[in-house]
Motif scaffolding. Structure first.
Motif, PDB file in Angstrom:
ATOM      1  N   UNK A 120     -13.428  -5.948  -2.669  1.00 18.36           N
ATOM      2  CA  UNK A 120     -11.946  -5.928  -2.868  1.00 18.36           C
ATOM      3  C   UNK A 120     -11.286  -6.950  -1.654  1.00 18.36           C
ATOM      4  N   UNK A 121     -11.785  -6.537  -0.532  1.00 20.29           N
ATOM      5  CA  UNK A 121     -11.307  -7.151   0.611  1.00 20.29           C
ATOM      6  C   UNK A 121     -11.595  -8.943   0.394  1.00 20.29           C
ATOM      7  N   UNK A 122     -12.739  -9.154   0.017  1.00 21.36           N
ATOM      8  CA  UNK A 122     -13.186 -10.569  -0.283  1.00 21.36           C
ATOM      9  C   UNK A 122     -12.403 -11.142  -1.244  1.00 21.36           C
ATOM     10  N   UNK A 123     -11.933 -10.335  -2.290  1.00 20.74           N
ATOM     11  CA  UNK A 123     -11.360 -10.814  -3.533  1.00 20.74           C
ATOM     12  C   UNK A 123      -9.765 -11.114  -3.208  1.00 20.74           C
ATOM     13  N   UNK A 124      -9.104 -10.183  -2.549  1.00 26.09           N
ATOM     14  CA  UNK A 124      -7.642 -10.337  -2.104  1.00 26.09           C
ATOM     15  C   UNK A 124      -7.775 -11.408  -1.452  1.00 26.09           C
ATOM     16  N   UNK A 125      -8.174 -11.786  -0.127  1.00 25.43           N
ATOM     17  CA  UNK A 125      -8.517 -12.752   0.719  1.00 25.43           C
ATOM     18  C   UNK A 125      -8.622 -13.966   0.163  1.00 25.43           C
ATOM     19  N   UNK A 126      -9.770 -14.259  -0.765  1.00 25.71           N
ATOM     20  CA  UNK A 126      -9.961 -15.360  -1.432  1.00 25.71           C
ATOM     21  C   UNK A 126      -8.913 -15.832  -2.417  1.00 25.71           C
TER      22      UNK A 126
END
Length: 229
Positions: free
Chosen positions: A200-206
């Motif tokens: 989730x952290x990757x998805x939100x950041x990207x």
């Protein structure tokens, strides 16, 4: 390929107007629902594993696929890291072998937290990493700080860290902590490092969304062996 995740939309423009009342009610009411049997059995196994580890505990609550549990165990090899999630499907995702100081547990967090408190667990660190927030104003009771388990969650103590892509959710959680314990933490926007804690952290950041982090040091506020509520 850049990730695409829609930002959270809510009618709320700030912390829910009913939050303080719900938190105070959770504090003043005794919750008598017994823990589910499958969670009690899972907790007993985790408790035995933790005792054998003889290391300080890091609790990764709502660990999803368990990637954050692995990351935390690698980052803190001198700690025992327990990741808890209710989904067998999520926990079965393959992210490589777990380090020796990590364990994944399928359990209902609402019951697991209360059992941990009653057993005298005192995590050195406690993480709540994405997403929870249930953004509709009618869903306050489904957010951790609007749930009756909130006092038990905080009573475990330790250095607690909450992450979210919804600022209001983080603000509400901080307000709930201040209401119950009178303790102030720190809220800040942050940029993750090269190693993302969760998918989730990757998805939100990207997706270009702002990530928020709340950190607070909690002194244990209930004695060892406090009855489950």
């Amino acid at each position: 390929m850049q990730a695409s995740s829609r930002a959270i939309v809510s009618s709320q423009q700030g912390p829910h107007q009913d939050l303080v009342r719900r938190v105070q009610r959770a504090r003043d009411s005794e919750w008598k629902r017994p823990p589910a049997e499958h969670t009690r059995l899972a907790f007993e196994k985790a408790d035995r594993w933790l005792e054998a580890q003889s290391r300080p505990l890091i609790l990764d609550a709502g660990c999803g696929v368990g990637l954050s549990t692995r990351r935390l165990a690698e980052r803190h090899p001198d700690h025992a890291v327990i990741g808890v999630d209710r989904s067998e499907l999520r926990l079965s995702r393959d992210h490589g072998a777990l380090p020796d100081n990590a364990r994944l547990v399928r359990a209902d967090l609402v019951d697991f937290w209360r059992l941990a408190l009653a057993a005298g667990w005192r995590p050195a660190r406690h993480y709540l990493l994405y997403p929870n927030p249930y953004p509709k104003s009618t869903q306050l009771k489904r957010r951790w700080h609007g749930h009756p388990v909130f006092p038990s969650l905080l009573a475990l103590g330790g250095a607690l860290e909450l992450r979210s892509n919804w600022a209001i959710y983080v603000e509400e959680f901080a307000l709930g902590v201040e209401t119950l314990l009178g303790v102030e933490g720190e809220i800040a926007a942050f940029t993750p490092g090269a190693t993302f804690m969760t998918p989730f952290e990757r998805k939100y950041f990207e997706s270009g969304q702002t990530l928020w982090r709340y950190r607070v040091d909690l002194a244990p506020s209930l004695p060892r062996g406090e009855p489950i509520r």
